[in-house]
Design a protein around this motif. Structure first.
Motif, PDB file in Angstrom:
ATOM      1  N   CYS A 137       9.804 -30.447  10.324  1.00 38.67           N
ATOM      2  CA  CYS A 137       9.134 -29.154  10.519  1.00 38.67           C
ATOM      3  C   CYS A 137       8.367 -29.111  11.837  1.00 38.67           C
ATOM      4  O   CYS A 137       8.107 -28.036  12.363  1.00 38.67           O
ATOM      5  CB  CYS A 137       8.191 -28.874   9.355  1.00 38.67           C
ATOM      6  SG  CYS A 137       9.055 -28.615   7.800  1.00 38.67           S
ATOM      7  N   GLN A 138       7.976 -30.299  12.358  1.00 37.82           N
ATOM      8  CA  GLN A 138       7.204 -30.326  13.601  1.00 37.82           C
ATOM      9  C   GLN A 138       7.972 -30.998  14.730  1.00 37.82           C
ATOM     10  O   GLN A 138       7.403 -31.274  15.790  1.00 37.82           O
ATOM     11  CB  GLN A 138       5.879 -31.073  13.355  1.00 37.82           C
ATOM     12  CG  GLN A 138       5.097 -30.468  12.196  1.00 37.82           C
ATOM     13  CD  GLN A 138       3.764 -31.141  11.956  1.00 37.82           C
ATOM     14  OE1 GLN A 138       3.447 -32.165  12.546  1.00 37.82           O
ATOM     15  NE2 GLN A 138       2.962 -30.564  11.065  1.00 37.82           N
ATOM     16  N   SER A 157      11.092 -25.956   8.953  1.00 38.61           N
ATOM     17  CA  SER A 157      10.365 -24.735   8.583  1.00 38.61           C
ATOM     18  C   SER A 157      10.372 -23.771   9.755  1.00 38.61           C
ATOM     19  O   SER A 157      10.250 -24.191  10.913  1.00 38.61           O
ATOM     20  CB  SER A 157       8.915 -25.083   8.229  1.00 38.61           C
ATOM     21  OG  SER A 157       8.127 -23.901   8.152  1.00 38.61           O
ATOM     22  N   VAL A 207       7.455 -37.568   7.634  1.00 39.31           N
ATOM     23  CA  VAL A 207       7.145 -36.471   8.562  1.00 39.31           C
ATOM     24  C   VAL A 207       7.150 -37.040   9.977  1.00 39.31           C
ATOM     25  O   VAL A 207       6.545 -38.087  10.223  1.00 39.31           O
ATOM     26  CB  VAL A 207       5.755 -35.863   8.268  1.00 39.31           C
ATOM     27  CG1 VAL A 207       5.455 -34.728   9.242  1.00 39.31           C
ATOM     28  CG2 VAL A 207       5.649 -35.386   6.836  1.00 39.31           C
ATOM     29  N   LYS A 264       5.367 -22.407  13.601  1.00 34.16           N
ATOM     30  CA  LYS A 264       6.243 -23.536  13.913  1.00 34.16           C
ATOM     31  C   LYS A 264       6.971 -23.353  15.244  1.00 34.16           C
ATOM     32  O   LYS A 264       6.803 -22.354  15.926  1.00 34.16           O
ATOM     33  CB  LYS A 264       7.230 -23.753  12.758  1.00 34.16           C
ATOM     34  CG  LYS A 264       6.548 -24.035  11.418  1.00 34.16           C
ATOM     35  CD  LYS A 264       5.690 -25.296  11.439  1.00 34.16           C
ATOM     36  CE  LYS A 264       4.676 -25.337  10.318  1.00 34.16           C
ATOM     37  NZ  LYS A 264       5.069 -26.014   9.129  1.00 34.16           N
ATOM     38  N   ASP A 292      11.197 -35.079   7.444  1.00 32.45           N
ATOM     39  CA  ASP A 292      10.525 -33.776   7.537  1.00 32.45           C
ATOM     40  C   ASP A 292      10.401 -33.442   9.025  1.00 32.45           C
ATOM     41  O   ASP A 292       9.547 -33.990   9.729  1.00 32.45           O
ATOM     42  CB  ASP A 292       9.165 -33.834   6.856  1.00 32.45           C
ATOM     43  CG  ASP A 292       8.457 -32.479   6.859  1.00 32.45           C
ATOM     44  OD1 ASP A 292       8.725 -31.683   7.787  1.00 32.45           O
ATOM     45  OD2 ASP A 292       7.638 -32.233   5.962  1.00 32.45           O
ATOM     46  N   SER A 294      11.602 -21.244   2.724  1.00 30.75           N
ATOM     47  CA  SER A 294      10.472 -21.930   3.369  1.00 30.75           C
ATOM     48  C   SER A 294      10.808 -23.400   3.578  1.00 30.75           C
ATOM     49  O   SER A 294      11.777 -23.923   2.999  1.00 30.75           O
ATOM     50  CB  SER A 294       9.203 -21.827   2.508  1.00 30.75           C
ATOM     51  OG  SER A 294       9.346 -22.601   1.336  1.00 30.75           O
ATOM     52  N   GLY A 295       9.974 -24.054   4.355  1.00 35.01           N
ATOM     53  CA  GLY A 295      10.101 -25.497   4.507  1.00 35.01           C
ATOM     54  C   GLY A 295       9.801 -26.209   3.193  1.00 35.01           C
ATOM     55  O   GLY A 295      10.406 -27.246   2.895  1.00 35.01           O
ATOM     56  N   THR A 296       8.876 -25.662   2.428  1.00 36.97           N
ATOM     57  CA  THR A 296       8.564 -26.269   1.128  1.00 36.97           C
ATOM     58  C   THR A 296       9.777 -26.197   0.201  1.00 36.97           C
ATOM     59  O   THR A 296      10.073 -27.162  -0.512  1.00 36.97           O
ATOM     60  CB  THR A 296       7.369 -25.540   0.466  1.00 36.97           C
ATOM     61  OG1 THR A 296       6.317 -25.419   1.415  1.00 36.97           O
ATOM     62  CG2 THR A 296       6.869 -26.295  -0.745  1.00 36.97           C
TER      63      THR A 296
HETATM   64  C1  PLP Z   1       4.983 -26.346   7.831  1.00 34.01           C
HETATM   65  C2  PLP Z   1       5.348 -27.642   7.229  1.00 34.01           C
HETATM   66  C3  PLP Z   1       5.898 -27.723   5.943  1.00 34.01           C
HETATM   67  C4  PLP Z   1       6.059 -26.535   5.030  1.00 34.01           C
HETATM   68  O1  PLP Z   1       6.803 -25.488   5.550  1.00 34.01           O
HETATM   69  P1  PLP Z   1       6.586 -23.986   4.973  1.00 34.01           P
HETATM   70  O2  PLP Z   1       7.682 -23.217   5.618  1.00 34.01           O
HETATM   71  O3  PLP Z   1       5.225 -23.557   5.404  1.00 34.01           O
HETATM   72  O4  PLP Z   1       6.732 -24.046   3.494  1.00 34.01           O
HETATM   73  C5  PLP Z   1       6.245 -28.970   5.467  1.00 34.01           C
HETATM   74  N1  PLP Z   1       6.068 -30.084   6.214  1.00 34.01           N
HETATM   75  C6  PLP Z   1       5.536 -30.033   7.449  1.00 34.01           C
HETATM   76  C7  PLP Z   1       5.361 -31.302   8.229  1.00 34.01           C
HETATM   77  C8  PLP Z   1       5.156 -28.823   7.999  1.00 34.01           C
HETATM   78  O5  PLP Z   1       4.623 -28.802   9.235  1.00 34.01           O
END
Ligand code: PLP
Length: 357
Positions: free
Chosen positions: A155-156, A177, A131, A182, A153, A58-60
């Motif tokens: 993820c976005q 993530s 982020v 996503k 971060d 996961s991203g976490t």
């Molecule tokens: C989705 C997200 C995460 C966590 O990712 P997971 O795969 O859901 O654990 C962390 N940071 C940001 C900015 C995200 O959008």
């Protein structure tokens, strides 16, 4: 006239090629972490021109291992933006470090370097999680100047580039993530990487818990080849996914009536449009727009609600976080996912044109 079918806020775009990639893994008989995971990691190294990547569950998990491999643990202080999901806080606590919550910038919703300094009360953080909110590039250089390691971060922002190249090469580590909502979505999955590969190697060591000659604290944070095949198939059309989101954003920008604003920078060249966020003067105007769009069958969301702000979870004084407190009152997120059809985009544009400020 029959009510048109509701348009959801988000849906993954799963193509026949994605299905075929998954099917090939199922047919191969190797469904756990294997060659597809390796190939996914290699695709990130190729995108970023080197370094090292470690795919995770996961991203976490990626945030946790970025923190851990950077030496964040008991006694270390990690600055995190309050306007972010709880995964950031979870990762900091999982690593055993102490979170310092900082307010964000009004324009792009990214962690404010000045607020990090204020939250730190004259001390330096040991690390900062930056982020790139909704795809807007955070100012990594300014954060580095505050002090401490910087974890980007992404993820976005995967697939976002423009001036300065691909987002995610400026900090000490970057995390991604592949969760269902996503930019590249395969169910669950994540990845951490760093420009020289040293942290990714350490993360890989932590991930490979089984059949080791000596015992150390390690953990099963594997991604499966089923997930990796789907992620890799989408990575191969990342440019198209980004272009489609940008083209939809451009249509929305054209359709907005005077007096209704989109978040700054959403139309910038090369920008990843993870979310298309509207900004309103106050919560009453925002709530009216939300009701008007809902009445036309368009699912819009408040992208982050007040109760989700990290300082609220921790019971800190809201007066210390005025910018984030204002953002949760004045924002709405429109559907902008690439699976939207042209007809759905037309419908959203028509609805936007009728909004009153
Ligand atoms: C989705 C997200 C995460 C966590 O990712 P997971 O795969 O859901 O654990 C962390 N940071 C940001 C900015 C995200 O959008």
């Amino acid at each position: 006239m029959a009510q048109a079918e509701a348009i959801p806020h988000n849906r993954p775009l799963i193509t026949p090629a994605d299905r075929a990639a998954v099917d090939a893994v199922l047919a191969s008989g190797w469904i756990a972490q294997g060659p597809e995971v390796l190939a996914l990691e290699a695709s990130f190294d190729a995108l970023y021109g080197g370094g090292g990547s470690c795919a995770l569950s996961s991203g976490t998990a990626a945030l946790f291992l970025a923190l851990k491999t950077l030496g964040m643990g008991p006694g270390k202080r990690v600055a995190v933006p309050t306007y972010a999901c709880s995964a950031l806080l979870n990762a900091v606590y999982m690593a055993g470090a102490e979170p310092w919550i900082a307010d964000v910038e009004a324009e792009d919703f990214n962690i404010d370097p000045g607020a990090v300094e204020r939250a730190a009360g004259g001390r330096k953080p040991d690390a900062i999680i930056a982020v790139h909110s909704y795809g807007a590039r955070a100012d990594v250089a300014a954060l580095k100047a505050v002090g401490g390691a910087v974890i980007e971060d992404c993820c976005q922002s995967l697939g976002g580039a423009a001036d300065g190249g691909n987002i995610g090469n400026d900090g000490d580590a970057a995390v991604f993530s592949f969760y269902a909502t996503k930019i590249v979505a395969c169910g669950h999955g994540g990845l951490m990487r760093d420009p020289d590969g040293r942290l990714a190697d350490a993360a890989r060591d932590y991930r490979e818990f089984d059949q080791r000659e000596s015992y150390e604290e390690r953990f099963n944070l594997h991604m499966s080849d089923i997930e990796a095949a789907m992620a890799r198939s989408q990575m191969s059309r990342l440019g198209d996914l980004a272009d489609r989101r940008r083209a939809t954003a451009a249509r929305y920008l054209e359709s907005l009536p005077a007096g209704i604003d989109a978040a700054a920078g959403v139309g910038d060249a090369g920008r990843m449009v993870y979310r298309f966020v509207l900004r309103f003067a106050d919560s009453e105007t925002r709530d009216r727009a939300r009701a008007a769009l809902a009445a036309r069958g368009i699912e819009v969301i408040v992208p982050l609600e007040r109760y989700e702000l990290l300082h609220r979870y921790l019971g800190l004084d809201p007066a210390e976080f005025p910018v984030a407190e204002n953002i949760v009152d004045t924002t709405l997120s429109l559907p902008v996912f690439p699976a939207l059809t042209d007809a759905q985009v037309d419908r959203i544009c028509a609805a936007l044109a009728t909004l009153e400020c």
